[in-house]
Design a protein around this motif. Structure first.
Motif, PDB file in Angstrom:
ATOM      1  N   ALA A 263       0.833  -1.202   0.000  1.00  0.00           N
ATOM      2  CA  ALA A 263       0.000   0.000   0.000  1.00  0.00           C
ATOM      3  C   ALA A 263       0.868   1.252   0.000  1.00  0.00           C
ATOM      4  CB  ALA A 263      -0.920  -0.010   1.216  1.00  0.00           C
ATOM      5  N   TYR A 264       1.987   1.205   0.687  1.00  0.00           N
ATOM      6  CA  TYR A 264       2.892   2.361   0.739  1.00  0.00           C
ATOM      7  C   TYR A 264       3.566   2.591  -0.611  1.00  0.00           C
ATOM      8  CZ  TYR A 264       2.213   2.357   5.772  1.00  0.00           C
ATOM      9  OH  TYR A 264       1.650   2.427   7.030  1.00  0.00           O
ATOM     10  N   LYS A 265       3.870   1.518  -1.309  1.00  0.00           N
ATOM     11  CA  LYS A 265       4.447   1.660  -2.656  1.00  0.00           C
ATOM     12  C   LYS A 265       3.436   2.287  -3.605  1.00  0.00           C
ATOM     13  CE  LYS A 265       6.432  -1.050  -6.455  1.00  0.00           C
ATOM     14  NZ  LYS A 265       7.546  -0.111  -6.683  1.00  0.00           N
TER      15      LYS A 265
ATOM     16  N   ALA B 137      -8.492   4.871  -2.132  1.00  0.00           N
ATOM     17  CA  ALA B 137      -8.586   3.551  -2.752  1.00  0.00           C
ATOM     18  C   ALA B 137      -8.122   2.457  -1.789  1.00  0.00           C
ATOM     19  CB  ALA B 137      -7.764   3.519  -4.032  1.00  0.00           C
ATOM     20  N   ILE B 138      -7.044   2.728  -1.058  1.00  0.00           N
ATOM     21  CA  ILE B 138      -6.531   1.739  -0.107  1.00  0.00           C
ATOM     22  C   ILE B 138      -7.511   1.552   1.048  1.00  0.00           C
ATOM     23  CG2 ILE B 138      -4.662   1.225   1.500  1.00  0.00           C
ATOM     24  CD1 ILE B 138      -2.815   2.836  -0.356  1.00  0.00           C
ATOM     25  N   ASN B 139      -8.032   2.653   1.575  1.00  0.00           N
ATOM     26  CA  ASN B 139      -8.983   2.560   2.687  1.00  0.00           C
ATOM     27  C   ASN B 139     -10.271   1.860   2.265  1.00  0.00           C
ATOM     28  OD1 ASN B 139      -7.254   3.892   4.476  1.00  0.00           O
ATOM     29  ND2 ASN B 139      -8.028   5.909   3.888  1.00  0.00           N
ATOM     30  N   SER B 140     -10.686   2.084   1.022  1.00  0.00           N
ATOM     31  CA  SER B 140     -11.882   1.408   0.527  1.00  0.00           C
ATOM     32  C   SER B 140     -11.669  -0.095   0.447  1.00  0.00           C
ATOM     33  CB  SER B 140     -12.258   1.962  -0.849  1.00  0.00           C
ATOM     34  OG  SER B 140     -13.376   1.277  -1.381  1.00  0.00           O
ATOM     35  N   GLN B 141     -10.473  -0.492   0.028  1.00  0.00           N
ATOM     36  CA  GLN B 141     -10.172  -1.925  -0.033  1.00  0.00           C
ATOM     37  C   GLN B 141     -10.124  -2.532   1.364  1.00  0.00           C
ATOM     38  OE1 GLN B 141      -6.558  -2.819  -2.134  1.00  0.00           O
ATOM     39  NE2 GLN B 141      -6.755  -5.031  -1.869  1.00  0.00           N
ATOM     40  N   LEU B 142      -9.566  -1.804   2.322  1.00  0.00           N
ATOM     41  CA  LEU B 142      -9.521  -2.304   3.696  1.00  0.00           C
ATOM     42  C   LEU B 142     -10.917  -2.440   4.289  1.00  0.00           C
ATOM     43  CD1 LEU B 142      -6.489  -0.343   5.201  1.00  0.00           C
ATOM     44  CD2 LEU B 142      -6.637  -2.804   4.811  1.00  0.00           C
ATOM     45  N   GLY B 143     -11.826  -1.552   3.875  1.00  0.00           N
ATOM     46  CA  GLY B 143     -13.178  -1.581   4.422  1.00  0.00           C
ATOM     47  C   GLY B 143     -14.092  -2.590   3.767  1.00  0.00           C
ATOM     48  N   GLY B 144     -13.606  -3.299   2.753  1.00  0.00           N
ATOM     49  CA  GLY B 144     -14.433  -4.296   2.096  1.00  0.00           C
ATOM     50  C   GLY B 144     -14.835  -5.419   3.044  1.00  0.00           C
ATOM     51  N   GLY B 145     -16.107  -5.743   3.041  1.00  0.00           N
ATOM     52  CA  GLY B 145     -16.624  -6.810   3.899  1.00  0.00           C
ATOM     53  C   GLY B 145     -17.162  -6.331   5.222  1.00  0.00           C
ATOM     54  N   LEU B 146     -16.786  -5.132   5.647  1.00  0.00           N
ATOM     55  CA  LEU B 146     -17.271  -4.640   6.940  1.00  0.00           C
ATOM     56  C   LEU B 146     -18.762  -4.332   6.901  1.00  0.00           C
ATOM     57  CD1 LEU B 146     -14.380  -2.329   8.210  1.00  0.00           C
ATOM     58  CD2 LEU B 146     -14.723  -4.784   8.502  1.00  0.00           C
ATOM     59  N   ALA B 147     -19.261  -3.921   5.733  1.00  0.00           N
ATOM     60  CA  ALA B 147     -20.698  -3.674   5.613  1.00  0.00           C
ATOM     61  C   ALA B 147     -21.489  -4.962   5.832  1.00  0.00           C
ATOM     62  CB  ALA B 147     -21.017  -3.076   4.244  1.00  0.00           C
ATOM     63  N   PHE B 148     -20.925  -6.078   5.373  1.00  0.00           N
ATOM     64  CA  PHE B 148     -21.601  -7.365   5.597  1.00  0.00           C
ATOM     65  C   PHE B 148     -21.648  -7.699   7.089  1.00  0.00           C
ATOM     66  CE2 PHE B 148     -21.492 -11.995   6.121  1.00  0.00           C
ATOM     67  CZ  PHE B 148     -22.596 -12.375   5.371  1.00  0.00           C
ATOM     68  N   LEU B 149     -20.543  -7.435   7.806  1.00  0.00           N
ATOM     69  CA  LEU B 149     -20.532  -7.696   9.244  1.00  0.00           C
ATOM     70  C   LEU B 149     -21.571  -6.844   9.959  1.00  0.00           C
ATOM     71  CD1 LEU B 149     -16.703  -7.919  10.021  1.00  0.00           C
ATOM     72  CD2 LEU B 149     -18.315  -9.780   9.605  1.00  0.00           C
ATOM     73  N   ALA B 150     -21.674  -5.574   9.566  1.00  0.00           N
ATOM     74  CA  ALA B 150     -22.676  -4.704  10.186  1.00  0.00           C
ATOM     75  C   ALA B 150     -24.089  -5.197   9.884  1.00  0.00           C
ATOM     76  CB  ALA B 150     -22.493  -3.273   9.684  1.00  0.00           C
ATOM     77  N   THR B 151     -24.302  -5.685   8.664  1.00  0.00           N
ATOM     78  CA  THR B 151     -25.621  -6.196   8.292  1.00  0.00           C
ATOM     79  C   THR B 151     -25.968  -7.448   9.092  1.00  0.00           C
ATOM     80  OG1 THR B 151     -25.350  -5.314   6.056  1.00  0.00           O
ATOM     81  CG2 THR B 151     -27.027  -7.009   6.375  1.00  0.00           C
ATOM     82  N   VAL B 152     -25.000  -8.341   9.242  1.00  0.00           N
ATOM     83  CA  VAL B 152     -25.238  -9.559  10.024  1.00  0.00           C
ATOM     84  C   VAL B 152     -25.530  -9.209  11.471  1.00  0.00           C
ATOM     85  CG1 VAL B 152     -24.156 -11.653  10.909  1.00  0.00           C
ATOM     86  CG2 VAL B 152     -23.891 -11.047   8.513  1.00  0.00           C
ATOM     87  N   GLY B 153     -24.749  -8.286  12.046  1.00  0.00           N
ATOM     88  CA  GLY B 153     -24.974  -7.905  13.428  1.00  0.00           C
ATOM     89  C   GLY B 153     -26.339  -7.297  13.656  1.00  0.00           C
ATOM     90  N   ALA B 154     -26.871  -6.619  12.628  1.00  0.00           N
ATOM     91  CA  ALA B 154     -28.164  -5.966  12.785  1.00  0.00           C
ATOM     92  C   ALA B 154     -29.342  -6.886  12.481  1.00  0.00           C
ATOM     93  CB  ALA B 154     -28.233  -4.731  11.875  1.00  0.00           C
ATOM     94  N   THR B 155     -29.148  -7.860  11.581  1.00  0.00           N
ATOM     95  CA  THR B 155     -30.281  -8.674  11.128  1.00  0.00           C
ATOM     96  C   THR B 155     -30.333 -10.070  11.724  1.00  0.00           C
ATOM     97  OG1 THR B 155     -29.002  -9.432   9.200  1.00  0.00           O
ATOM     98  CG2 THR B 155     -30.346  -7.439   8.925  1.00  0.00           C
ATOM     99  N   ALA B 156     -29.211 -10.631  12.164  1.00  0.00           N
ATOM    100  CA  ALA B 156     -29.210 -12.009  12.676  1.00  0.00           C
ATOM    101  C   ALA B 156     -30.178 -12.204  13.841  1.00  0.00           C
ATOM    102  CB  ALA B 156     -27.794 -12.417  13.077  1.00  0.00           C
ATOM    103  N   PRO B 157     -30.259 -11.270  14.806  1.00  0.00           N
ATOM    104  CA  PRO B 157     -31.247 -11.480  15.877  1.00  0.00           C
ATOM    105  C   PRO B 157     -32.682 -11.551  15.355  1.00  0.00           C
ATOM    106  CG  PRO B 157     -29.654  -9.812  16.525  1.00  0.00           C
ATOM    107  CD  PRO B 157     -29.423 -10.082  15.073  1.00  0.00           C
ATOM    108  N   PHE B 158     -32.979 -10.782  14.309  1.00  0.00           N
ATOM    109  CA  PHE B 158     -34.341 -10.800  13.773  1.00  0.00           C
ATOM    110  C   PHE B 158     -34.602 -12.067  12.969  1.00  0.00           C
ATOM    111  CE2 PHE B 158     -33.295  -6.313  14.368  1.00  0.00           C
ATOM    112  CZ  PHE B 158     -34.369  -5.918  15.148  1.00  0.00           C
ATOM    113  N   VAL B 159     -33.570 -12.591  12.328  1.00  0.00           N
ATOM    114  CA  VAL B 159     -33.737 -13.875  11.645  1.00  0.00           C
ATOM    115  C   VAL B 159     -34.029 -14.964  12.671  1.00  0.00           C
ATOM    116  CG1 VAL B 159     -32.603 -15.612  10.210  1.00  0.00           C
ATOM    117  CG2 VAL B 159     -32.266 -13.186   9.717  1.00  0.00           C
ATOM    118  N   GLY B 160     -33.274 -14.947  13.796  1.00  0.00           N
ATOM    119  CA  GLY B 160     -33.564 -15.894  14.867  1.00  0.00           C
ATOM    120  C   GLY B 160     -34.940 -15.679  15.452  1.00  0.00           C
ATOM    121  N   LEU B 161     -35.344 -14.408  15.560  1.00  0.00           N
ATOM    122  CA  LEU B 161     -36.680 -14.106  16.083  1.00  0.00           C
ATOM    123  C   LEU B 161     -37.768 -14.621  15.156  1.00  0.00           C
ATOM    124  CD1 LEU B 161     -38.313 -12.669  18.285  1.00  0.00           C
ATOM    125  CD2 LEU B 161     -38.160 -10.583  16.913  1.00  0.00           C
TER     126      LEU B 161
END
Length: 261
Positions: A86-88, A124-148
């Motif tokens: 990333a530094y290069k 561009a580098i920060n965007s690549q590092l943040g990839g997949g975090l939106a999925f984690l936030a979605t799982v954290g918010a929706t998994a309890p309701f799926v179980g419910l």
């Protein structure tokens, strides 16, 4: 008699065990459990892959701070960095932006052009590092309701069983209610690690972004000053400004005063 009691206990365990509760739930319960399992799998996958990716950039930053500014030029320092570092990428984008500025037809400040190019590289580098975090936030918010959702269906089947039997016997409601509680617990088991992983990775990304921003600023200072401004490399002393010598006066032969600096 003891054999009969043990056999009855085993039969009760089979009737009200986990697998029996899942069988009573039917396709909807199995689908809910499958969705939560997929959520959990990808949560763990993203967590470990992002940890590996972050640690790689952190190690690159340590090597950059230790050796990069010992080089005689940015090109020489960039040549010693890893190919996909990333530094290069920041250094290469900065050098390319400096070369492009000389070919611009409209007058643009070199500092603004370089600063914008380095910012795009950081983003561009920060965007690549943040990839997949939106999925984690979605799982954290929706998994309890799926179980419910599974819980609601389990209670619904328990009420139907009570209505058909005409009485609230334990054998009619234990299975559906147990299955509903299992789905609630499963949803929490999936949601809690996802939220913890999201917060942990987000905090590490923030630290990496701060180091990348500082390095980008150093590269900008180097390019804007043609190498006159650069961080002090480890093991080297910063140049100290020498104070001017005080002026001394000597009396001349003709009685005049001469000043010597």
């Amino acid at each position: 008699m003891s054999t009969t009691i043990l056999a009855a206990g085993a039969s009760a365990a089979d009737n009200f065990g986990f697998m029996n509760a899942m069988k009573q739930g039917g396709p909807v319960t199995w689908t809910t459990a499958a969705i939560l399992t997929i959520f959990l799998f990808f949560t763990l996958y993203i967590l470990f892959t992002k940890l590996f990716e972050q640690q790689k950039i952190i190690n690159q930053g340590r090597r950059v701070r230790a050796t990069f500014w010992n080089a005689n030029s940015l090109r020489e320092g960039a040549a010693k960095l890893e190919k996909n570092s990333a530094y290069k990428q920041i250094v290469d984008d900065g050098i390319e932006a400096q070369e492009q500025h000389s070919r611009l037809t409209d007058p643009v400040e070199a500092h603004d052009w370089l600063h914008g190019s380095l910012q795009r590289s950081e983003a561009a580098i920060n965007s690549q590092l943040g990839g997949g975090l939106a999925f984690l936030a979605t799982v954290g918010a929706t998994a309890p309701f799926v179980g419910l959702f599974g819980t609601v269906l389990g209670i619904y089947r328990a009420l139907i069983g009570i209505g058909q039997a005409g009485q609230a016997s334990i054998d009619k409601v234990a299975g559906p209610v147990g299955e509903s509680l299992i789905m609630t617990a499963f949803g929490l088991v999936v949601a809690v690690p996802a939220v913890l992983a999201f917060n942990f990775l987000q905090r590490r990304n923030k630290g990496i972004a701060e180091h990348l921003s500082a390095f980008s600023n150093d590269v900008l200072g180097y390019l804007a000053s043609n190498g006159a401004v650069r961080p002090v490399a480890p093991g080297k002393k910063a140049p100290t400004a020498t104070a001017p010598k005080p002026a001394t006066t000597t009396a001349g032969q003709a009685g005049g005063v001469q000043t010597r600096v």
